[in-house]
Design an enzyme around this catalytic site. Structure first.
Site, mmCIF file in Angstrom:
data_model
loop_
_atom_site.group_PDB
_atom_site.id
_atom_site.type_symbol
_atom_site.label_atom_id
_atom_site.label_comp_id
_atom_site.label_asym_id
_atom_site.label_seq_id
_atom_site.Cartn_x
_atom_site.Cartn_y
_atom_site.Cartn_z
ATOM 1 C CG ASN A 191 28.117 28.483 54.718
ATOM 2 O OD1 ASN A 191 27.586 29.127 53.810
ATOM 3 N ND2 ASN A 191 27.820 28.653 55.996
ATOM 4 C CE LYS A 215 30.143 31.345 57.477
ATOM 5 N NZ LYS A 215 30.428 31.639 58.878
ATOM 6 C CG HIS A 222 25.060 28.404 59.411
ATOM 7 N ND1 HIS A 222 25.446 29.495 60.161
ATOM 8 C CD2 HIS A 222 26.194 27.804 58.992
ATOM 9 C CE1 HIS A 222 26.778 29.545 60.186
ATOM 10 N NE2 HIS A 222 27.254 28.520 59.483
ATOM 11 C CD GLU A 236 27.168 32.780 60.097
ATOM 12 O OE1 GLU A 236 26.863 32.763 58.899
ATOM 13 O OE2 GLU A 236 28.335 32.591 60.503
ATOM 14 C CD GLU A 292 28.811 24.777 61.058
ATOM 15 O OE1 GLU A 292 29.781 24.721 60.298
ATOM 16 O OE2 GLU A 292 27.942 25.663 60.993
ATOM 17 N N GLY A 295 34.114 31.046 62.755
ATOM 18 C CA GLY A 295 34.674 32.332 62.344
ATOM 19 C C GLY A 295 35.563 32.975 63.399
ATOM 20 C CB SER A 333 38.087 27.862 63.107
ATOM 21 O OG SER A 333 37.417 29.062 63.447
HETATM 22 C C1 PEP Z 1 30.429 27.969 59.116
HETATM 23 O O1 PEP Z 1 29.995 29.090 58.929
HETATM 24 O O2 PEP Z 1 29.696 27.002 58.894
HETATM 25 C C2 PEP Z 1 31.791 27.842 59.595
HETATM 26 C C3 PEP Z 1 32.144 26.705 60.107
HETATM 27 O O3 PEP Z 1 32.610 28.950 59.483
HETATM 28 P P1 PEP Z 1 34.205 29.000 59.751
HETATM 29 O O4 PEP Z 1 34.817 27.812 59.052
HETATM 30 O O5 PEP Z 1 34.636 30.300 59.175
HETATM 31 O O6 PEP Z 1 34.400 28.908 61.231
#
Ligand code: PEP
Length: 251
Positions: free
Chosen positions: A11, A13, A97, A99, A169, A175, A214
């Site tokens: 992703n 973003k 997601h 976000e 997630e 992040g 992450s």
């Molecule tokens: C995500 O935004 O779906 C995500 C898992 O981000 P990150 O891998 O940076 O934690």
């Protein structure tokens, strides 16, 4: 390892201009050309979708959108519709997601509509769910996930369930560099599968559950070794082609 083909999705973003996206794809395709037994998905921003789709045509890399509206057209400034994405050859779409839920107030009711429309329009939805740090601290993780799944999948019949991908997630791991331990990720994915089984029966065994939060080259192998983790949704570490290729080539 189950017979569920793993999915590794990146992703991006709101990162990468179209020129940056094209340079990435040119490098990445060579790095994953030999990857087999894994579905590879890139999720660029809208302005790069068509170009990345064009550059990956005929390769082992699929392209997904990061969001989609539930209406086919209308006065929805800033939104993108299912037919618009279909026209450029997109088959997968991330929905819900954290976000989008946090900054754009997407709720389970919106997502239930989006999931139904996505399936009716021939997309594979990747429906995200996850708890905050506070919710985990006070023991609300299971209630939160159950609510997101039951409500987000409210319009779905069991026969359609295998066409849906779930991304677990934990918000505290996105992040932050703070990955869930393989044990936490497995326990929670197993809970998710159990919740799906209660509502949909045996079809739950066929659902791919991705872990996101992450994921990096250094931790993907141990996460992917877990029984109920069928792939990864990767944010930050998908932005560099070499890192993401290493994740795709997990062992
Ligand atoms: C995500 O935004 O779906 C995500 C898992 O981000 P990150 O891998 O940076 O934690």
């Amino acid at each position: 390892m189950s017979n569920r083909t793993p999915i590794i999705a990146g992703n991006w973003k709101m990162y990468k201009t179209m020129a940056e996206a094209a340079a990435y794809v040119n490098e990445f395709l060579g790095l994953v050309a030999d990857a087999s037994g894994v579905e590879i998905v890139l999720c660029p921003s809208y302005t790069s979708l068509a170009e990345v789709r064009r550059l990956t045509a005929g390769s082992n890399v699929k392209v997904a959108a990061q969001n989609m509206h539930f209406e086919a057209e209308g006065a929805f400034t800033g939104e993108v519709s299912p037919p618009m994405l279909k026209e450029i050859g997109i088959d997968d779409v991330i929905l819900g997601h954290s976000e989008r839920r946090e900054y754009y107030n997407e709720n389970d009711g919106d997502l239930a509509r989006k999931v139904v429309v996505a399936l009716e329009s021939g997309f594979r939805p990747i429906l995200c769910c996850g708890e905050t740090d506070d919710e985990r601290e006070v023991g609300n993780t299971e209630a939160k996930l159950e609510g997101q799944l039951v409500n987000g999948l409210a319009g779905i019949e069991a026969s359609r369930l295998p066409s849906i991908v779930i991304a677990y997630e934990p918000i505290w791991a996105i992040g932050t560099g703070k990955t869930a331990t393989p044990q936490i990720a497995q326990e929670t994915s197993s809970f998710i599968r159990g919740t799906l089984a209660q509502k949909f029966g045996d079809a739950a065994e066929q659902v791919r559950i991705l872990y996101g939060g992450s994921v990096k080259p250094g931790n993907v192998d141990e996460l992917m070794a877990e029984r109920d983790i069928d792939g990864a949704l990767v944010g930050g570490a998908s932005l560099a082609a070499a890192d993401f290729a290493r994740i795709v080539n997990f062992q």
